[in-house]
Motif scaffolding. Structure first.
Motif, PDB file in Angstrom:
ATOM      1  N   LYS A  29       0.836  -1.191   0.000  1.00 46.67           N
ATOM      2  CA  LYS A  29       0.000   0.000   0.000  1.00 46.67           C
ATOM      3  C   LYS A  29       0.874   1.245   0.000  1.00 46.67           C
ATOM      4  O   LYS A  29       1.768   1.381   0.832  1.00 46.67           O
ATOM      5  N   ILE A  30       0.611   2.133  -0.949  1.00 46.25           N
ATOM      6  CA  ILE A  30       1.407   3.346  -1.115  1.00 46.25           C
ATOM      7  C   ILE A  30       0.527   4.567  -0.872  1.00 46.25           C
ATOM      8  O   ILE A  30      -0.536   4.711  -1.482  1.00 46.25           O
ATOM      9  N   ALA A  31       0.965   5.442   0.038  1.00 44.37           N
ATOM     10  CA  ALA A  31       0.312   6.737   0.238  1.00 44.37           C
ATOM     11  C   ALA A  31       1.058   7.754  -0.616  1.00 44.37           C
ATOM     12  O   ALA A  31       2.235   8.035  -0.369  1.00 44.37           O
ATOM     13  N   PHE A  32       0.392   8.277  -1.610  1.00 41.84           N
ATOM     14  CA  PHE A  32       1.010   9.100  -2.656  1.00 41.84           C
ATOM     15  C   PHE A  32       0.580  10.547  -2.441  1.00 41.84           C
ATOM     16  O   PHE A  32      -0.612  10.871  -2.494  1.00 41.84           O
ATOM     17  N   PHE A  33       1.546  11.440  -2.186  1.00 42.75           N
ATOM     18  CA  PHE A  33       1.236  12.828  -1.843  1.00 42.75           C
ATOM     19  C   PHE A  33       1.592  13.796  -2.980  1.00 42.75           C
ATOM     20  O   PHE A  33       2.379  13.477  -3.856  1.00 42.75           O
ATOM     21  N   TYR A  62      -4.052   8.145  -3.643  1.00 42.31           N
ATOM     22  CA  TYR A  62      -3.546   9.448  -4.046  1.00 42.31           C
ATOM     23  C   TYR A  62      -4.108  10.559  -3.156  1.00 42.31           C
ATOM     24  O   TYR A  62      -5.311  10.609  -2.869  1.00 42.31           O
ATOM     25  N   HIS A  63      -3.209  11.454  -2.733  1.00 45.20           N
ATOM     26  CA  HIS A  63      -3.588  12.625  -1.935  1.00 45.20           C
ATOM     27  C   HIS A  63      -3.060  13.883  -2.622  1.00 45.20           C
ATOM     28  O   HIS A  63      -1.910  13.895  -3.092  1.00 45.20           O
ATOM     29  N   LYS A  64      -3.843  14.940  -2.664  1.00 45.81           N
ATOM     30  CA  LYS A  64      -3.429  16.173  -3.326  1.00 45.81           C
ATOM     31  C   LYS A  64      -2.452  16.991  -2.488  1.00 45.81           C
ATOM     32  O   LYS A  64      -1.683  17.788  -3.018  1.00 45.81           O
ATOM     33  N   VAL A  75       4.410   2.372   2.273  1.00 40.12           N
ATOM     34  CA  VAL A  75       5.324   3.291   1.597  1.00 40.12           C
ATOM     35  C   VAL A  75       4.648   4.649   1.467  1.00 40.12           C
ATOM     36  O   VAL A  75       3.437   4.730   1.237  1.00 40.12           O
ATOM     37  N   VAL A  76       5.426   5.729   1.621  1.00 37.77           N
ATOM     38  CA  VAL A  76       4.943   7.052   1.235  1.00 37.77           C
ATOM     39  C   VAL A  76       5.737   7.501   0.021  1.00 37.77           C
ATOM     40  O   VAL A  76       6.956   7.307  -0.050  1.00 37.77           O
ATOM     41  N   CYS A  77       5.049   8.078  -0.953  1.00 39.48           N
ATOM     42  CA  CYS A  77       5.685   8.583  -2.170  1.00 39.48           C
ATOM     43  C   CYS A  77       5.512  10.089  -2.182  1.00 39.48           C
ATOM     44  O   CYS A  77       4.381  10.596  -2.140  1.00 39.48           O
ATOM     45  N   ILE A  78       6.618  10.826  -2.222  1.00 35.80           N
ATOM     46  CA  ILE A  78       6.578  12.278  -2.082  1.00 35.80           C
ATOM     47  C   ILE A  78       7.369  12.964  -3.181  1.00 35.80           C
ATOM     48  O   ILE A  78       8.160  12.333  -3.891  1.00 35.80           O
ATOM     49  N   PHE A  79       7.152  14.288  -3.265  1.00 38.19           N
ATOM     50  CA  PHE A  79       7.837  15.109  -4.265  1.00 38.19           C
ATOM     51  C   PHE A  79       8.598  16.230  -3.554  1.00 38.19           C
ATOM     52  O   PHE A  79       8.759  16.200  -2.327  1.00 38.19           O
TER      53      PHE A  79
END
Length: 332
Positions: A4-8, A31-33, A49-53
């Motif tokens: 499971k990926i929390a995508f920011f 997906y999170h805005k 996992v967290v996916c960040i920019f």
């Protein structure tokens, strides 16, 4: 194992590219805005996992919460990692990144900024749309025979150097770890920073942001430069002291500046702020100069780059899940 990926910091183009590539991996992506920060870190509960920019704020407090929430991996979908507290993460949560998603894209955007500023394309575009075809104020210079100063000679810079050399420019370079074989092959001269500042007609920044390079362009370095120098930054915003840059533009020491990054960009870049009053006086001042072009951290933004970002990010996650060596791990 279902990952499971929390995508920011999700934009439509992110979701489209990751969904396409994720068909090969089969992960569950939420997906999170919002940018990840202490106010929304609770959204990571239940995620592996967290996916960040670039605009995420992953300080020690956020990392504590990520660990408490059971997150095992921080997956940066960018090259830079200065927004992550690596000391706080060490030994507790792994950090991976995408070191190079399209060096050609960034190099080409850098060249576009150089050419646009030199030949006043942005001014000509606005004029002709209003029926003004006068040439006054649009004079540029032949780039052939001029000297470019390149600070940092990684993958992006090397591609840019090859382009500039093909156009007949002399190239001076500075790097703590010079690639002498590349320099000899491409006719590049490694010099000191002072020599580069004194001799370059165009200076382009391609070095990482760290304690040694923060504000490498400041009033002291600007004072050593040629009058009318063009400065291009497609690296990191804090490589330039913006206040000193503005002073250099005002006193005509700097002839033009092309900026794809800005030191306080997290409040503006990647968002539509056109219906709001700009409350950043420094950015507003930059935008008031007709010899300054600011683009919204878009140098990377090509179809190929988005695909590479998604593919590398998801492969980084797979390597972690499969307990394979993390070739793109960020360590201290």
């Amino acid at each position: 194992m279902s990952v499971k990926i929390a995508f920011f910091d999700t934009k439509p183009y992110d979701e489209a590219s990751f969904n396409e590539v994720n068909c090969q991996f089969g992960y569950t992506i939420k997906y999170h805005k919002e940018h990840l920060n202490i106010d929304n870190v609770a959204l990571t509960k239940g995620a592996d996992v967290v996916c960040i920019f670039v605009n995420a704020v992953v300080d020690a407090t956020v990392i504590d919460e990520l660990v408490n929430n059971g997150v095992k991996l921080i997956a940066l979908r960018c090259a830079g990692f200065n927004n992550v507290d690596l000391n706080a993460a060490k030994g507790r949560i792994k950090v991976v990144r995408v070191p190079a998603y399209s060096p050609h894209a960034v190099a080409e955007h850098t060249l576009a900024l150089m050419l646009t500023l030199n030949r006043k394309i942005h001014k000509a575009y606005n004029r002709t749309r209003e029926g003004n075809f006068a040439l006054n104020g649009l004079m540029g210079f032949d780039m052939f025979g001029k000297t470019a100063g390149i600070i940092g000679t990684g993958k992006i810079a090397k591609i840019l150097i090859e382009i500039l050399r093909s156009m007949g420019l002399r190239v001076l370079a500075y790097d703590l770890y010079p690639d002498k074989a590349f320099a000899e092959k491409n006719g590049v001269e490694y010099v000191s920073l002072d020599d580069l500042y004194c001799n370059a007609d165009i200076i382009s920044l391609h070095c990482p942001l760290n304690k040694d390079t923060e504000y490498i362009i400041n009033k002291h370095s600007i004072s050593k430069m040629k009058n009318g120098v063009t400065i291009i930054n497609t690296g990191r915003g804090k490589l330039i002291n913006t206040h000193d840059l503005i002073q250099g533009l005002k006193n005509k020491k700097i002839g033009a500046a092309g900026l794809d990054v800005y030191e306080e960009e997290s409040h503006y870049f990647y968002e539509d702020r056109s219906n709001k009053v700009m409350d950043d006086d420094i950015l507003a001042r930059l935008l008031s100069f007709n010899n300054v072009i600011v683009t919204s951290h878009q140098a990377f933004f090509t179809k190929e780059a988005l695909f590479n970002i998604a593919e590398t990010t998801l492969q980084n996650i797979k390597d972690f899940v499969d307990e394979k060596p993390l070739v793109n791990e960020v360590t201290i």
